[in-house]
Scaffold this motif. Structure first.
Motif, PDB file in Angstrom:
ATOM      1  N   ALA A  88       0.826  -1.208   0.000  1.00 56.98           N
ATOM      2  CA  ALA A  88       0.000   0.000   0.000  1.00 56.98           C
ATOM      3  C   ALA A  88       0.860   1.258   0.000  1.00 56.98           C
ATOM      4  CB  ALA A  88      -0.925  -0.017   1.217  1.00 56.98           C
ATOM      5  N   LEU A  89       1.934   1.270   0.797  1.00 56.39           N
ATOM      6  CA  LEU A  89       2.793   2.454   0.841  1.00 56.39           C
ATOM      7  C   LEU A  89       3.544   2.644  -0.471  1.00 56.39           C
ATOM      8  CD1 LEU A  89       2.113   2.377   3.910  1.00 56.39           C
ATOM      9  CD2 LEU A  89       4.421   3.227   4.304  1.00 56.39           C
ATOM     10  N   ARG A  90       3.918   1.552  -1.115  1.00 53.17           N
ATOM     11  CA  ARG A  90       4.560   1.680  -2.421  1.00 53.17           C
ATOM     12  C   ARG A  90       3.603   2.296  -3.436  1.00 53.17           C
ATOM     13  NH1 ARG A  90       7.064  -4.422  -2.712  1.00 53.17           N
ATOM     14  NH2 ARG A  90       9.018  -4.071  -1.543  1.00 53.17           N
ATOM     15  N   ALA A  91       2.359   1.803  -3.428  1.00 55.48           N
ATOM     16  CA  ALA A  91       1.373   2.337  -4.362  1.00 55.48           C
ATOM     17  C   ALA A  91       1.098   3.811  -4.087  1.00 55.48           C
ATOM     18  CB  ALA A  91       0.079   1.524  -4.256  1.00 55.48           C
ATOM     19  N   ALA A  92       1.004   4.162  -2.804  1.00 53.66           N
ATOM     20  CA  ALA A  92       0.773   5.561  -2.451  1.00 53.66           C
ATOM     21  C   ALA A  92       1.939   6.439  -2.892  1.00 53.66           C
ATOM     22  CB  ALA A  92       0.549   5.671  -0.945  1.00 53.66           C
ATOM     23  N   ALA A  93       3.148   5.963  -2.642  1.00 54.16           N
ATOM     24  CA  ALA A  93       4.329   6.754  -3.014  1.00 54.16           C
ATOM     25  C   ALA A  93       4.390   6.965  -4.517  1.00 54.16           C
ATOM     26  CB  ALA A  93       5.591   6.061  -2.516  1.00 54.16           C
ATOM     27  N   ALA A  94       3.963   5.947  -5.276  1.00 56.97           N
ATOM     28  CA  ALA A  94       3.979   6.079  -6.734  1.00 56.97           C
ATOM     29  C   ALA A  94       3.062   7.193  -7.202  1.00 56.97           C
ATOM     30  CB  ALA A  94       3.578   4.750  -7.375  1.00 56.97           C
ATOM     31  N   GLN A  95       2.010   7.502  -6.421  1.00 65.38           N
ATOM     32  CA  GLN A  95       1.084   8.588  -6.735  1.00 65.38           C
ATOM     33  C   GLN A  95       1.436   9.876  -5.996  1.00 65.38           C
ATOM     34  OE1 GLN A  95      -1.374   8.414  -9.049  1.00 65.38           O
ATOM     35  NE2 GLN A  95      -0.522   6.386  -9.524  1.00 65.38           N
ATOM     36  N   GLY A  96       2.616   9.876  -5.331  1.00 66.45           N
ATOM     37  CA  GLY A  96       3.049  11.069  -4.619  1.00 66.45           C
ATOM     38  C   GLY A  96       2.371  11.288  -3.290  1.00 66.45           C
ATOM     39  N   VAL A  97       1.701  10.249  -2.769  1.00 65.78           N
ATOM     40  CA  VAL A  97       0.997  10.369  -1.491  1.00 65.78           C
ATOM     41  C   VAL A  97       1.887   9.807  -0.388  1.00 65.78           C
ATOM     42  CG1 VAL A  97      -1.032   9.686  -0.159  1.00 65.78           C
ATOM     43  CG2 VAL A  97      -1.259  10.246  -2.590  1.00 65.78           C
ATOM     44  N   LYS A  98       2.301  10.673   0.541  1.00 70.35           N
ATOM     45  CA  LYS A  98       3.198  10.255   1.610  1.00 70.35           C
ATOM     46  C   LYS A  98       2.758  10.810   2.965  1.00 70.35           C
ATOM     47  CE  LYS A  98       7.388   9.318  -1.025  1.00 70.35           C
ATOM     48  NZ  LYS A  98       8.846   9.558  -1.125  1.00 70.35           N
ATOM     49  N   ARG A  99       1.448  10.803   3.147  1.00 61.72           N
ATOM     50  CA  ARG A  99       0.938  11.265   4.433  1.00 61.72           C
ATOM     51  C   ARG A  99       0.546  10.058   5.270  1.00 61.72           C
ATOM     52  NH1 ARG A  99      -3.801  12.636   7.051  1.00 61.72           N
ATOM     53  NH2 ARG A  99      -3.561  14.348   8.560  1.00 61.72           N
ATOM     54  N   LEU A 100       1.103  10.031   6.519  1.00 61.90           N
ATOM     55  CA  LEU A 100       0.805   8.954   7.454  1.00 61.90           C
ATOM     56  C   LEU A 100      -0.160   9.471   8.513  1.00 61.90           C
ATOM     57  CD1 LEU A 100       4.418   7.573   8.110  1.00 61.90           C
ATOM     58  CD2 LEU A 100       2.719   6.649   6.518  1.00 61.90           C
ATOM     59  N   PRO A 101      -1.428   9.049   8.475  1.00 64.92           N
ATOM     60  CA  PRO A 101      -2.328   9.425   9.574  1.00 64.92           C
ATOM     61  C   PRO A 101      -1.934   8.681  10.839  1.00 64.92           C
ATOM     62  CG  PRO A 101      -3.401   7.892   8.099  1.00 64.92           C
ATOM     63  CD  PRO A 101      -2.072   8.208   7.465  1.00 64.92           C
ATOM     64  N   ALA A 102      -2.569   8.961  11.928  1.00 62.21           N
ATOM     65  CA  ALA A 102      -2.218   8.348  13.213  1.00 62.21           C
ATOM     66  C   ALA A 102      -2.248   6.821  13.100  1.00 62.21           C
ATOM     67  CB  ALA A 102      -3.172   8.823  14.298  1.00 62.21           C
ATOM     68  N   GLY A 103      -1.242   6.201  13.687  1.00 64.94           N
ATOM     69  CA  GLY A 103      -1.128   4.746  13.654  1.00 64.94           C
ATOM     70  C   GLY A 103       0.297   4.323  13.395  1.00 64.94           C
ATOM     71  N   VAL A 104       0.537   3.022  13.495  1.00 64.64           N
ATOM     72  CA  VAL A 104       1.857   2.453  13.224  1.00 64.64           C
ATOM     73  C   VAL A 104       1.728   1.553  12.006  1.00 64.64           C
ATOM     74  CG1 VAL A 104       3.724   0.996  14.089  1.00 64.64           C
ATOM     75  CG2 VAL A 104       2.549   2.563  15.640  1.00 64.64           C
ATOM     76  N   PHE A 105       2.479   1.849  10.970  1.00 64.61           N
ATOM     77  CA  PHE A 105       2.371   1.137   9.700  1.00 64.61           C
ATOM     78  C   PHE A 105       3.586   0.218   9.537  1.00 64.61           C
ATOM     79  CE2 PHE A 105      -0.119   4.939   9.433  1.00 64.61           C
ATOM     80  CZ  PHE A 105      -1.284   4.534   8.791  1.00 64.61           C
ATOM     81  N   GLN A 106       3.324  -1.055   9.608  1.00 58.29           N
ATOM     82  CA  GLN A 106       4.382  -2.062   9.503  1.00 58.29           C
ATOM     83  C   GLN A 106       4.799  -2.210   8.041  1.00 58.29           C
ATOM     84  OE1 GLN A 106       5.597  -3.697  12.253  1.00 58.29           O
ATOM     85  NE2 GLN A 106       7.197  -4.556  10.956  1.00 58.29           N
ATOM     86  N   VAL A 107       6.126  -2.226   7.795  1.00 61.19           N
ATOM     87  CA  VAL A 107       6.628  -2.427   6.433  1.00 61.19           C
ATOM     88  C   VAL A 107       7.741  -3.459   6.462  1.00 61.19           C
ATOM     89  CG1 VAL A 107       6.018  -0.102   5.644  1.00 61.19           C
ATOM     90  CG2 VAL A 107       8.279  -0.517   6.643  1.00 61.19           C
ATOM     91  N   SER A 108       7.966  -4.094   5.312  1.00 62.25           N
ATOM     92  CA  SER A 108       9.030  -5.099   5.197  1.00 62.25           C
ATOM     93  C   SER A 108      10.071  -4.709   4.159  1.00 62.25           C
ATOM     94  CB  SER A 108       8.416  -6.461   4.837  1.00 62.25           C
ATOM     95  OG  SER A 108       7.631  -6.371   3.657  1.00 62.25           O
TER      96      SER A 108
END
Length: 546
Positions: A88-108
């Motif tokens: 999901a974060l890769r897809a968001a970054a590809a569209q220039g979206v890099k806003r993290l709302p409250a929470g902890v987002f696990q990545v590998s």
């Protein structure tokens, strides 16, 4: 995702309905006139600085309330600290979206963590147990290499992007192991005083960094243009360019820890630096402090070096076997071109030592200054302590610990040239291949309470308009004269003692002067004398036996 509806406050409550794919021109500052006609033939523009849509109506731009920003949630990310949101974060970054709302987002994917500081919002990223927010670092953070950060340079680059404030502090923790094929590591960290690089402080031989820079002149850690780091410690640095003892490949000029142009660094006492042309070097206004215990082995030119206004604190440190035979170099501790170096001992368990170097243990030249209180120089190929070309060395006692020059191949203490000076108050010279103490060519040396014993030539000697001065010095069992002055030189002091020397107790020649009230002489092989217009002046002679 649904159609976006933005209401702009103009007469008649004009509205704009834009689907997500609708292109609207964006401006840092809105143009004076409309640039594009939107839905319903209304000119529309995006004010990027204020995050607002504007519509042209009534002869002016009318702006909306701030738009709600898209976030990684819109691409399927879940901020529960457990769900893998990498895709999901890769897809968001590809569209220039890099806003993290409250929470902890696990990545590998490490690349997402490395790019953390390009994100915004109150949320956090978590990778292999390391959880960080994209804002400022305000608490202690440990960056483990290689289990979290694959490379040391990657961890340094991450810190270079970080804003570290308040109680924020970062440790780059190097795990036990051998790190091969390294190029120069250059920290460029704005908050370097809040970052440290630590290996195994109890066993630095368990964290080994092998550098293999092209051209043989690379460094281990290089600090330039005011960059700094709080502390590096607990590792062994191995350089390249070294061929064998005293033999170096061409263009080998790198340093294990090399600070240039107003940079600052603290080198911990569990650092071992091997086979760099310079072990630790501070240059051009930089300031480097080495904690007691740093050991530099097999440097080329200098193990500990203060150059051109650089300052280096290397108290209680050790230099072993610095040498470049072809170039006539090899110094344990060196201050030159106005550099200042403190290489004093700090107690019996924290003694400063320079041994087996190609030229000298402690070397000051061209206006450089060295403090070497209680330091030891032994088995160096020329001198133990050497000051030339206006260099100055303070080599008197530290508490009860005397500075000592032992078994060096030439002089124990050697000062040469106008303006050169060695303060050898209470110093000792024993077993050296020539004189214990020698001042030559208009140099000056303080020999107060100094002791010269068992040296292969004279105990104390002044040559070519030089000056030796000081009370209560002792010359005992030297193979030459106890005290010697030659060629317009001066030697003066009260209660000087010469005994058991193989030549004269006191000898002056060639218009030189020895002036000694209350001399103490016994068991020297030949009587004290003055030749070739020299003057030997004893105010009291009843103590002269030979």
């Amino acid at each position: 995702m649904s159609e976006v509806t933005v209401t702009i406050g103009v007469s008649g409550d004009a509205a704009i309905n834009l689907p997500p794919s609708q292109s609207v021109p964006a401006y840092d500052a809105l143009p004076a006139a409309p640039a594009q006609t939107g839905p319903g033939n209304a000119p529309v523009a995006y004010d990027s600085k204020r995050n607002r849509l504007s519509i042209w109506a009534g002869g002016k731009w009318n702006s909306s309330e701030p738009l709600a920003s898209a976030s990684v949630l819109d691409f399927g990310a879940v901020g529960d600290g457990a769900t893998d949101s990498t895709a999901a974060l890769r897809a968001a970054a590809a569209q220039g979206v890099k806003r993290l709302p409250a929470g902890v987002f696990q990545v590998s994917d490490f690349a997402l963590l490395a790019d953390l500081f390009s994100y915004s919002g109150p949320g956090k990223l978590s990778y292999k147990g390391l959880t960080l927010s994209p804002g400022t670092i305000e608490d202690f953070v440990m960056l483990s290499v290689p289990s979290v950060f694959p490379t040391i340079q990657g961890a340094l680059d991450f810190c270079a992007k970080a804003s570290i404030r308040g109680k924020g502090y970062v440790r780059i923790q190097l795990e036990d192991g051998v790190y091969d094929g390294l190029s120069t590591l250059e920290p460029q960290i704005a908050y370097g005083d809040r970052v440290e690089i630590i290996g195994n402080e109890a066993n630095p031989d368990k964290v080994v960094l092998n550098f293999n820079s092209a051209g043989n002149n690379g460094c281990g850690f290089l600090f330039l243009r005011g960059n700094s780091i709080c502390r590096i410690n607990g590792m062994t640095l191995n350089g390249n360019g070294w061929v064998s003892h005293g033999v170096w490949a061409d263009q080998s000029y790198g340093g294990g820890v090399f600070a240039n142009y107003n940079s600052q660094v603290l080198v911990g006492g569990s650092m071992r630096i091997n086979k760099f042309y310079y072990g630790v070097s501070s240059r051009y206004g930089s300031a480097v402090r080495c904690e007691p215990g740093v050991i530099v082995t097999e440097a080329g030119d200098v193990a500990f070096h203060a150059f051109a206004g650089g300052s280096l604190d290397a108290q209680g440190c050790t230099a072993i076997a610095a040498a470049h035979t072809k170039e006539g170099l090899g110094f344990g501790f060196c201050a030159e071109m106005g550099g200042s170096l403190d290489a004093s001992s700090l107690g019996l368990s924290k003694k400063s030592l320079a041994t087996d170097c190609g030229i000298a243990g402690f070397y000051a030249l061209t206006g450089g200054s060295i403090w070497a209180h209680g330091a030891t120089a032994e088995r160096n190929a020329c001198n133990g302590f050497r000051a030339i070309e206006g260099g100055k060395i303070e080599a008197n006692k530290y508490g009860d610990i005397a500075s000592t020059a032992l078994n060096n191949q030439l002089q124990g203490y050697f000062a040469q040239g106008a303006g050169s000076f060695i303060n050898a108050n209470s110093a000792k010279a024993s077993g050296n291949g020539k004189e214990g103490f020698l001042a030559a060519d208009s140099a000056t040396m303080d020999i107060t309470v100094a002791q010269a014993s068992g040296n292969k030539q004279h105990g104390f000697s002044a040559l070519e308009n030089a000056v030796l001065y000081g009370d209560a010095a002792v010359a005992d069992g030297n193979n030459g004269h106890g005290f010697n002055a030659s060629s317009l030189s001066t030697l003066r002091g009260d209660w000087l003692t010469a005994r058991n020397n193989q030549k004269n107790g006191f000898h002056a020649e060639t218009l030189s002067v020895i002036r000694v009230p209350n001399p103490q002489t016994s068991s020297n092989k030949t009587p004290s004398d003055a030749t070739e217009g020299a003057l030997l002046k004893f105010e009291k002679t009843e103590n002269l036996k030979n």
